[in-house]
Write a protein that holds these residues in place. Sequence first.
Motif, short mmCIF file in Angstrom:
data_model
loop_
_atom_site.label_atom_id
_atom_site.label_comp_id
_atom_site.label_asym_id
_atom_site.label_seq_id
_atom_site.Cartn_x
_atom_site.Cartn_y
_atom_site.Cartn_z
N CYS A 19 -77.49 -60.71 -23.62
CA CYS A 19 -78.23 -59.47 -23.89
C CYS A 19 -78.75 -58.87 -22.59
O CYS A 19 -78.43 -59.37 -21.50
CB CYS A 19 -79.38 -59.77 -24.86
N SER A 20 -79.53 -57.81 -22.68
CA SER A 20 -80.29 -57.30 -21.55
C SER A 20 -81.55 -56.64 -22.11
O SER A 20 -81.58 -56.24 -23.28
CB SER A 20 -79.47 -56.34 -20.68
N CYS A 26 -89.17 -57.13 -24.82
CA CYS A 26 -88.15 -58.07 -24.31
C CYS A 26 -88.68 -58.93 -23.15
O CYS A 26 -87.98 -59.85 -22.72
CB CYS A 26 -86.93 -57.31 -23.81
N CYS A 29 -88.43 -62.68 -23.44
CA CYS A 29 -87.37 -62.91 -24.45
C CYS A 29 -87.16 -64.41 -24.73
O CYS A 29 -86.79 -65.19 -23.85
CB CYS A 29 -86.08 -62.29 -23.94
N LYS A 129 -82.61 -53.94 -31.46
CA LYS A 129 -83.50 -53.02 -30.73
C LYS A 129 -82.71 -51.78 -30.33
O LYS A 129 -83.19 -50.96 -29.56
CB LYS A 129 -84.06 -53.71 -29.48
S1 SF4 Z 1 -85.71 -59.55 -27.04
FE1 SF4 Z 1 -83.79 -59.19 -28.17
S2 SF4 Z 1 -83.06 -57.19 -27.39
FE2 SF4 Z 1 -84.59 -57.93 -25.94
S3 SF4 Z 1 -83.44 -59.02 -24.38
FE3 SF4 Z 1 -84.08 -60.54 -25.89
S4 SF4 Z 1 -82.37 -60.69 -27.32
FE4 SF4 Z 1 -82.10 -58.79 -26.17
#
Ligand code: SF4
Length: 264
Positions: A19-20, A26, A29, A129
């Motif tokens: 992901c990013s 986030c 995360c 998201k």
């Molecule tokens: S919180 Fe969810 S959307 Fe954000 S970086 Fe992590 S996995 Fe990706």
Amino acid sequence: MTSTRIEWTRSVWNPVVGCSKVSSGCKNCYAERMARRLVAIAAAARARGDDPGRAGNYQKVLNANGNWSGGIFLDDLSLHAPYGWRQPRVVFVNSMSDLFHENVPFDFIRKVFNVMNECESHTFQVLTKRPERAALFSGKLGWTSNIWIGTSVENDEVSGRIDHLRKVGGCVRFLSLEPLLGPLPNLNLTDIDWVIVGGESGPGARKMRPEWVHSIQQLCRANGVPFFFKQWGGANKKRNGRLLGGKTYDEMPDLAQVHRVRAA
Ligand code: SF4
């Protein structure tokens, strides 16, 4: 499929990993932290001469600093796993990624949907998201009644995600207000079938204020929307627990009501 301790689901399925970060929710995360652990497990397995298995995939999506690289791994082996599950399951889709991440090709998203469409005995909870990308593709995807679609909103700055969510198909539309980082004075629950609220947990967890939670709970009550209180969070989430006013709130979507409203 793997069972999980996430309170609002039963198991996780990860046909995509990596992901990013897109917004302040986030910052800490959990999936990224977990990916680091899996990379370490894979390295230890390799050092012993063992096959690292799925854990080996995470090396491909983290950079040298152990952060998400933005790279995505499409796990064709995991993709077909639901066909082998005998008992009906409630499954969180992509706990280690975001199905609508910009680097997940539409063709792969369609493959994931095909599997969900063909495995109707299971309930699939897709949380993103990036609901604007989900809305873009929504008309080209099959939304069987076993697919729930949700978006995460951590503060008012990103509450526009909910408007995108309303444009997406799906039997149940839900909100994950976690980690809740600020008040949500503009929260609009039109066409929303379920709300989950939770504070951030783990190292560096940011505090969630009780008045933010109470006002969301009241809004849910006023709109007849089921309310699920996941946790207060904090560095020690077990100690802080999940009682709100001395009670647990584990409300789930009323599927009969959702079907009635969608059919009207
Ligand atoms: S919180 Fe969810 S959307 Fe954000 S970086 Fe992590 S996995 Fe990706």
